[in-house]
Motif scaffolding. Structure first.
Motif, PDB file in Angstrom:
ATOM      1  N   PRO A  64       0.810  -1.221   0.000  1.00 21.73           N
ATOM      2  CA  PRO A  64       0.000   0.000   0.000  1.00 21.73           C
ATOM      3  C   PRO A  64       0.845   1.272   0.000  1.00 21.73           C
ATOM      4  N   ALA A  65       2.145   1.143   0.274  1.00 22.21           N
ATOM      5  CA  ALA A  65       3.018   2.317   0.294  1.00 22.21           C
ATOM      6  C   ALA A  65       3.553   2.670  -1.090  1.00 22.21           C
ATOM      7  N   ALA A  66       3.325   1.799  -2.075  1.00 24.20           N
ATOM      8  CA  ALA A  66       3.904   2.003  -3.402  1.00 24.20           C
ATOM      9  C   ALA A  66       2.831   2.352  -4.429  1.00 24.20           C
ATOM     10  N   ASP A  67       3.248   3.072  -5.455  1.00 27.75           N
ATOM     11  CA  ASP A  67       2.346   3.412  -6.554  1.00 27.75           C
ATOM     12  C   ASP A  67       2.153   2.234  -7.497  1.00 27.75           C
ATOM     13  N   LEU A  68       3.153   1.349  -7.558  1.00 29.83           N
ATOM     14  CA  LEU A  68       3.113   0.186  -8.433  1.00 29.83           C
ATOM     15  C   LEU A  68       3.545  -1.056  -7.659  1.00 29.83           C
ATOM     16  N   PRO A  69       3.142  -2.237  -8.101  1.00 31.21           N
ATOM     17  CA  PRO A  69       3.601  -3.460  -7.444  1.00 31.21           C
ATOM     18  C   PRO A  69       5.059  -3.763  -7.803  1.00 31.21           C
ATOM     19  N   ILE A  70       5.655  -4.597  -6.988  1.00 33.31           N
ATOM     20  CA  ILE A  70       7.050  -5.007  -7.189  1.00 33.31           C
ATOM     21  C   ILE A  70       7.074  -6.462  -7.644  1.00 33.31           C
ATOM     22  N   ARG A  71       7.973  -6.774  -8.552  1.00 33.66           N
ATOM     23  CA  ARG A  71       8.179  -8.163  -8.979  1.00 33.66           C
ATOM     24  C   ARG A  71       9.574  -8.565  -8.510  1.00 33.66           C
ATOM     25  N   ALA A  72       9.617  -9.595  -7.679  1.00 32.97           N
ATOM     26  CA  ALA A  72      10.875 -10.118  -7.159  1.00 32.97           C
ATOM     27  C   ALA A  72      11.133 -11.479  -7.799  1.00 32.97           C
ATOM     28  N   GLU A  73      12.278 -11.609  -8.443  1.00 30.47           N
ATOM     29  CA  GLU A  73      12.622 -12.852  -9.125  1.00 30.47           C
ATOM     30  C   GLU A  73      13.713 -13.567  -8.339  1.00 30.47           C
ATOM     31  N   PHE A  74      13.417 -14.804  -7.980  1.00 36.87           N
ATOM     32  CA  PHE A  74      14.332 -15.601  -7.168  1.00 36.87           C
ATOM     33  C   PHE A  74      15.052 -16.636  -8.012  1.00 36.87           C
ATOM     34  N   PHE A  75      16.296 -16.868  -7.657  1.00 39.12           N
ATOM     35  CA  PHE A  75      17.072 -17.983  -8.195  1.00 39.12           C
ATOM     36  C   PHE A  75      17.392 -18.846  -6.983  1.00 39.12           C
ATOM     37  N   GLY A  76      16.585 -19.887  -6.771  1.00 37.65           N
ATOM     38  CA  GLY A  76      16.671 -20.648  -5.526  1.00 37.65           C
ATOM     39  C   GLY A  76      16.143 -19.780  -4.399  1.00 37.65           C
ATOM     40  N   ASP A  77      16.949 -19.611  -3.355  1.00 37.02           N
ATOM     41  CA  ASP A  77      16.568 -18.745  -2.234  1.00 37.02           C
ATOM     42  C   ASP A  77      17.090 -17.321  -2.387  1.00 37.02           C
ATOM     43  N   LEU A  79      17.320 -13.664  -3.850  1.00 37.26           N
ATOM     44  CA  LEU A  79      16.530 -12.663  -4.561  1.00 37.26           C
ATOM     45  C   LEU A  79      17.442 -12.079  -5.630  1.00 37.26           C
ATOM     46  N   ASP A  80      17.209 -12.472  -6.867  1.00 42.15           N
ATOM     47  CA  ASP A  80      18.096 -12.125  -7.972  1.00 42.15           C
ATOM     48  C   ASP A  80      17.877 -10.691  -8.445  1.00 42.15           C
ATOM     49  N   THR A  81      16.644 -10.371  -8.859  1.00 40.27           N
ATOM     50  CA  THR A  81      16.343  -9.017  -9.341  1.00 40.27           C
ATOM     51  C   THR A  81      14.958  -8.597  -8.874  1.00 40.27           C
ATOM     52  N   MET A  82      14.745  -7.281  -8.836  1.00 39.65           N
ATOM     53  CA  MET A  82      13.438  -6.720  -8.482  1.00 39.65           C
ATOM     54  C   MET A  82      13.158  -5.519  -9.357  1.00 39.65           C
ATOM     55  N   GLY A  83      11.889  -5.274  -9.572  1.00 40.99           N
ATOM     56  CA  GLY A  83      11.502  -4.080 -10.304  1.00 40.99           C
ATOM     57  C   GLY A  83      10.020  -3.823 -10.180  1.00 40.99           C
ATOM     58  N   TYR A  84       9.648  -2.557 -10.314  1.00 37.11           N
ATOM     59  CA  TYR A  84       8.238  -2.192 -10.326  1.00 37.11           C
ATOM     60  C   TYR A  84       7.669  -2.574 -11.687  1.00 37.11           C
ATOM     61  N   PHE A  85       6.373  -2.896 -11.705  1.00 39.83           N
ATOM     62  CA  PHE A  85       5.745  -3.231 -12.979  1.00 39.83           C
ATOM     63  C   PHE A  85       4.332  -2.686 -13.028  1.00 39.83           C
ATOM     64  N   ASP A  86       3.845  -2.528 -14.239  1.00 46.60           N
ATOM     65  CA  ASP A  86       2.486  -2.051 -14.472  1.00 46.60           C
ATOM     66  C   ASP A  86       1.537  -3.246 -14.347  1.00 46.60           C
ATOM     67  N   PRO A  87       0.554  -3.190 -13.433  1.00 53.02           N
ATOM     68  CA  PRO A  87      -0.343  -4.338 -13.261  1.00 53.02           C
ATOM     69  C   PRO A  87      -1.227  -4.615 -14.485  1.00 53.02           C
ATOM     70  N   GLU A  94      10.757  -0.166 -13.823  1.00 49.40           N
ATOM     71  CA  GLU A  94      11.935   0.372 -13.141  1.00 49.40           C
ATOM     72  C   GLU A  94      12.535  -0.707 -12.256  1.00 49.40           C
ATOM     73  N   ASN A  95      13.829  -0.946 -12.393  1.00 49.38           N
ATOM     74  CA  ASN A  95      14.524  -1.903 -11.525  1.00 49.38           C
ATOM     75  C   ASN A  95      14.908  -1.214 -10.224  1.00 49.38           C
ATOM     76  N   VAL A  96      14.869  -1.961  -9.138  1.00 51.27           N
ATOM     77  CA  VAL A  96      15.261  -1.442  -7.826  1.00 51.27           C
ATOM     78  C   VAL A  96      16.074  -2.505  -7.094  1.00 51.27           C
ATOM     79  N   ASP A  97      16.870  -2.057  -6.143  1.00 51.52           N
ATOM     80  CA  ASP A  97      17.689  -2.978  -5.351  1.00 51.52           C
ATOM     81  C   ASP A  97      17.054  -3.311  -4.007  1.00 51.52           C
ATOM     82  N   GLU A  98      16.179  -2.412  -3.520  1.00 44.57           N
ATOM     83  CA  GLU A  98      15.567  -2.622  -2.199  1.00 44.57           C
ATOM     84  C   GLU A  98      14.175  -2.008  -2.178  1.00 44.57           C
ATOM     85  N   VAL A  99      13.251  -2.694  -1.496  1.00 44.86           N
ATOM     86  CA  VAL A  99      11.901  -2.169  -1.291  1.00 44.86           C
ATOM     87  C   VAL A  99      11.482  -2.435   0.150  1.00 44.86           C
TER      88      VAL A  99
END
Length: 183
Positions: A64-77, A79-87, A94-99
């Motif tokens: 609820p604190a973000a304007d867009l949802p975040i997509r977190a992609e895991f490789f095993g355990d 957290l490989d990459t993250m980024g905001y995406f349009d639902p 936009e890619n991000v390192d921390e949310v």
């Protein structure tokens, strides 16, 4: 008037929030349990705040604190990459390192000082007190008993805000979120 209404104390909000950081390792089951406990709903596809979805090693979360949802992609355990995406389009914007992931609702029964068990104890005590009164308030007793049953069975209670004073014994209002040096 709204500034004076009881809310989650700032230090409780900070303890209920958690962050995800690319490169760190997370147990996906632990994250899913934490999201559910924080009021998020699991769904097939994230469309609005308070929802999360899992597909293979991909976790979508709409805080609820973000304007867009975040997509977190895991490789095993990890957290490989993250980024905001349009639902709507499901395209990353936009890619991000921390949310930071905030709880969905203002009232989080699990944050009662004694946890859910402590809240249940408080409700049993209130029911017992009500039953000892000369003028029984049957509707109140039934409401308390129904709510107690929900908590005991691990169900969500949309009316948890009626127990905010039990869950957060420390009185806090929106004013407590205003920095001391604000004008």
């Amino acid at each position: 008037e709204s500034l004076s209404q009881r809310t989650m104390p700032p230090k409780v909000l900070k303890s209920a929030a958690f962050s995800l950081e690319a490169g760190n390792e997370y147990q996906l089951d632990d994250l899913l349990n934490r999201l559910t406990a924080s009021g998020y709903s699991r769904c097939g596809m994230v469309e609005g705040p308070g929802q999360f979805a899992v597909r293979g090693g991909i976790l979508d979360v709409y805080s609820p604190a973000a304007d867009l949802p975040i997509r977190a992609e895991f490789f095993g355990d990890e957290l490989d990459t993250m980024g905001y995406f349009d639902p709507d389009t499901q395209r990353r914007s936009e890619n991000v390192d921390e949310v930071v992931i905030l709880p969905v609702g203002e009232t989080q029964p699990r944050l009662h000082p004694g946890g859910i068990a402590g809240l249940c104890d408080d409700l049993r005590h209130m029911i017992s007190r009500q039953k000892r009164r000369k003028n029984l308030n049957e509707p109140l007793i039934k409401t308390l008993e129904r709510d107690l049953e929900k908590y005991e069975n691990g169900l969500t209670n949309p009316a948890s805000d009626r127990y905010m004073a039990l869950i957060y014994p420390e009185m806090a209002t929106a004013v407590d979120y205003i920095p001391p040096n604000a004008i």
